[in-house]
Design a protein around this motif. Sequence first.
Motif, PDB file in Angstrom:
ATOM      1  N   GLU A 142       0.824  -1.210   0.000  1.00 12.46           N
ATOM      2  CA  GLU A 142       0.000   0.000   0.000  1.00 12.46           C
ATOM      3  C   GLU A 142       0.861   1.264   0.000  1.00 12.46           C
ATOM      4  O   GLU A 142       0.469   2.284  -0.576  1.00 12.46           O
ATOM      5  N   THR A 143       2.003   1.188   0.634  1.00 12.91           N
ATOM      6  CA  THR A 143       2.869   2.373   0.640  1.00 12.91           C
ATOM      7  C   THR A 143       3.374   2.684  -0.762  1.00 12.91           C
ATOM      8  O   THR A 143       3.794   3.809  -1.033  1.00 12.91           O
ATOM      9  N   GLY A 144       3.349   1.675  -1.616  1.00 12.71           N
ATOM     10  CA  GLY A 144       3.857   1.903  -2.961  1.00 12.71           C
ATOM     11  C   GLY A 144       5.375   1.805  -3.017  1.00 12.71           C
ATOM     12  O   GLY A 144       5.981   2.143  -4.026  1.00 12.71           O
ATOM     13  N   TRP A 145       5.974   1.344  -1.933  1.00 13.11           N
ATOM     14  CA  TRP A 145       7.443   1.249  -1.895  1.00 13.11           C
ATOM     15  C   TRP A 145       7.923  -0.153  -2.259  1.00 13.11           C
ATOM     16  O   TRP A 145       9.091  -0.358  -2.556  1.00 13.11           O
ATOM     17  N   VAL A 146       7.018  -1.118  -2.154  1.00 16.19           N
ATOM     18  CA  VAL A 146       7.381  -2.509  -2.438  1.00 16.19           C
ATOM     19  C   VAL A 146       6.460  -3.017  -3.540  1.00 16.19           C
ATOM     20  O   VAL A 146       5.288  -2.668  -3.587  1.00 16.19           O
ATOM     21  N   ARG A 147       7.012  -3.808  -4.429  1.00 17.11           N
ATOM     22  CA  ARG A 147       6.181  -4.370  -5.494  1.00 17.11           C
ATOM     23  C   ARG A 147       6.567  -5.820  -5.706  1.00 17.11           C
ATOM     24  O   ARG A 147       7.728  -6.224  -5.481  1.00 17.11           O
ATOM     25  N   PRO A 148       5.615  -6.643  -6.124  1.00 14.43           N
ATOM     26  CA  PRO A 148       5.965  -7.993  -6.541  1.00 14.43           C
ATOM     27  C   PRO A 148       6.633  -7.876  -7.904  1.00 14.43           C
ATOM     28  O   PRO A 148       6.181  -7.067  -8.728  1.00 14.43           O
ATOM     29  N   ARG A 149       7.720  -8.604  -8.100  1.00 13.09           N
ATOM     30  CA  ARG A 149       8.416  -8.402  -9.374  1.00 13.09           C
ATOM     31  C   ARG A 149       8.534  -9.665 -10.208  1.00 13.09           C
ATOM     32  O   ARG A 149       8.800  -9.592 -11.406  1.00 13.09           O
ATOM     33  N   GLY A 150       8.352 -10.812  -9.628  1.00 10.91           N
ATOM     34  CA  GLY A 150       8.434 -12.031 -10.427  1.00 10.91           C
ATOM     35  C   GLY A 150       8.138 -13.224  -9.549  1.00 10.91           C
ATOM     36  O   GLY A 150       7.573 -13.079  -8.452  1.00 10.91           O
ATOM     37  N   ARG A 151       8.464 -14.396 -10.077  1.00 14.61           N
ATOM     38  CA  ARG A 151       8.306 -15.610  -9.289  1.00 14.61           C
ATOM     39  C   ARG A 151       9.619 -16.364  -9.300  1.00 14.61           C
ATOM     40  O   ARG A 151      10.275 -16.469 -10.331  1.00 14.61           O
ATOM     41  N   ARG A 152      10.007 -16.862  -8.166  1.00 10.91           N
ATOM     42  CA  ARG A 152      11.248 -17.615  -8.066  1.00 10.91           C
ATOM     43  C   ARG A 152      11.064 -18.988  -8.706  1.00 10.91           C
ATOM     44  O   ARG A 152      10.025 -19.632  -8.517  1.00 10.91           O
ATOM     45  N   LYS A 153      12.058 -19.399  -9.454  1.00  8.55           N
ATOM     46  CA  LYS A 153      11.975 -20.707 -10.126  1.00  8.55           C
ATOM     47  C   LYS A 153      12.310 -21.829  -9.152  1.00  8.55           C
ATOM     48  O   LYS A 153      13.352 -22.481  -9.273  1.00  8.55           O
ATOM     49  N   VAL A 154      11.496 -22.008  -8.174  1.00  8.05           N
ATOM     50  CA  VAL A 154      11.675 -23.103  -7.215  1.00  8.05           C
ATOM     51  C   VAL A 154      10.305 -23.716  -7.002  1.00  8.05           C
ATOM     52  O   VAL A 154       9.291 -23.123  -7.380  1.00  8.05           O
ATOM     53  N   PRO A 155      10.256 -24.884  -6.395  1.00 10.84           N
ATOM     54  CA  PRO A 155       8.944 -25.487  -6.158  1.00 10.84           C
ATOM     55  C   PRO A 155       8.022 -24.502  -5.419  1.00 10.84           C
ATOM     56  O   PRO A 155       8.459 -23.834  -4.498  1.00 10.84           O
TER      57      PRO A 155
END
Lengths: 273, 235, 235
Positions: free
Chosen positions: B142-155
């Motif tokens: 919500e702060t707009g300081w953190v974003r999801p950027r991808g997915r780790r290639k692990v199980p």
Amino acid sequence: MTAEIIPFEQTAPERASDEPSLVVDVEGFEGPLDLLLTLARQQKVDLAKISILALADQYLVFIEEARKLRLELAADYLVMAAWLAYLKSRLLLPDLNAPEGQSAEDMATALAFRLKRLEAFRDVAAKLMDRPQLQRDIFDRGDPEPIAQIKHPQWSATLYDLLSAYAVQRQKQAAGTRVRFEQRKVWSLAEARGALERLMGASTDWGRFDEFLIAYVVEPSMVATVTASSFASALEMVREGVLELQQHAAFAPLYIRKRSDPGQSPTPGAAAQ
Amino acid sequence: MASLAQKRMIQNEDLQSEQNVRPEEMRLLEAMLFASKEPLDEKTLSARLPQGVDLRATLDMLKTEYAPRGVNLVKINGKWTFRTAGDLSWLLTKEAVQPRKLSRAAIETLAVVAYHQPVTRAEIEDIRGVTMSKGTLDVLLETGWVRPRGRRKVPGRPITYGTTEDFVSHFGLEQLSDLPGLEELKGSGMLDGRLPPNFSVPIPSDDPALREDEDPLEPGDLDFGLAPRAESTEE
Amino acid sequence: MASLAQKRMIQNEDLQSEQNVRPEEMRLLEAMLFASKEPLDEKTLSARLPQGVDLRATLDMLKTEYAPRGVNLVKINGKWTFRTAGDLSWLLTKEAVQPRKLSRAAIETLAVVAYHQPVTRAEIEDIRGVTMSKGTLDVLLETGWVRPRGRRKVPGRPITYGTTEDFVSHFGLEQLSDLPGLEELKGSGMLDGRLPPNFSVPIPSDDPALREDEDPLEPGDLDFGLAPRAESTEE
């Protein structure tokens, strides 16, 4: 109580505008100026055309009457009376001594001005109070509708907050998992002495000091501490006359043996101890 | 302006005719209803009006008159009152900025994301040594300081998080790599000397390019904020 | 009833034509002004209206429209609000709040403060010809109509008093210079005792900006001994 001048902040009874000529009663007057204004109104002329001389006379008569009746007058009424008596004398005898400062006419004008001003303010005060007043004559919305607030949170944090938060938790984690301080392995002097005593046994032959220690130097990391503590203990035991040490040159191997005649100290210092 | 002036003319003409027919009792009613602290029932209104006034009829006229306006005469629970027209309720809202401070948990998490990005929730928890409540990440998103950027290639293909440009500008950094490193943190006294030899602080980077072990986000991964927000539970 | 029905017909016709020309911004304005207890300034109103609306013209239209009604649109101290028509006070006695009865001394002092502000205690006493009891000022301060506003830059640095927005609102003045009888008072030179009549006369102003001969109040000036002074609040 009639003699007392009512404190001005109490609601004074309204004075009739056509008050009978002179009723000696200071009740309800708000000080000398108020009394003067009331007397002036009795002249029934425009305040601008008022005769200050006549007014002064009226006031002085009033005060005289009050004193005859032994009414207790507040000091400022008497001060005003004195001032008016002075003014009157100046008005009647214009050039008496011709003192510096205000002329009698100026003083009279100033008094007339103050009376006019007091009346003017009373006038506007009445006009003001006659205005329709809120919640008395005029009403605003009785049941206003609430204004809902839509709150937009604005987050704030400082770089210092961020860095100290990072440092503190990393430090905590590091301490919690890995930094278990290892027990430093050191040979205490007592340990060294015990070992030396056991190793020397009853042997009175010279032997190399470092060879004695080999048995104890299990780990390379222990070399320094074992050497240092043993040497210190050995010196101590030499001083006590238990051991003998010899070295042929600087940095040459150190030889050690048990003294054959323990008890006789070879050094004066040991005996002194 | 011409059209407004014109409108006004018409308005005034209307007023004229309105004034001619508007009965006094309408004035009385609107004043009473306006000033009253609560809705008034017909009995009360009647009692205050002059005798012989047809209350119902007057109320109806008033209601009709106000119907197209910004304020309507309405009957609530058998009592009459003026209320803002329903379609204008948005007018009665005020937008206000509310300064909020991040919780301890949130700022610690933010710091870990900043230094260790791209980082998954599990990795954050591992570094912090505590499990993270859902609310903490929500607040940070919500702060707009953190974003999801991808997915780790692990199980399990967990989402990786990183910081945004807003983060860099809010904290007054020129670039993310300006975050102080190990030596600077030690130098400032924030980290003390008693650290294990293998302790390290990563050199942070918010390069948006995906790393080798990251997959791009999929459509739908970004639908976070649409769900009702859970309140932060972690202190 | 026949006449009422007839009136209603005419009313409805009026309504029809009114609806056709009554611009939406009038609805918005009346909704906002009806809903608010406090008078609203033009900036606040403007902010909620669609761009390009001529606020002044719309307010004037609204004012004209409501002028013959039981509720009028009035301007108080530069802000707009609806108030009941002055001639209907007889009807609304039920809503009236028992007004605080002010003493003659308090009323006169209020007038001196209002017409002569900024004014010091000594000046009030000079005009009224009596020393003022502490109670009089306390009562006026309690009404919320009078406030200390600064200190006069003269020896002793006496506090200067002035009126508040509440005062202007309570007495329904569009602005302070609409005080009744102000012109006459000014014209006769009553507002400056130190100058001979017909000299230039200061106009009373509740402009909160301090005059040249005023200093700002200092912390503690507003305590008036009403409450024991708080000890240092810092922990």
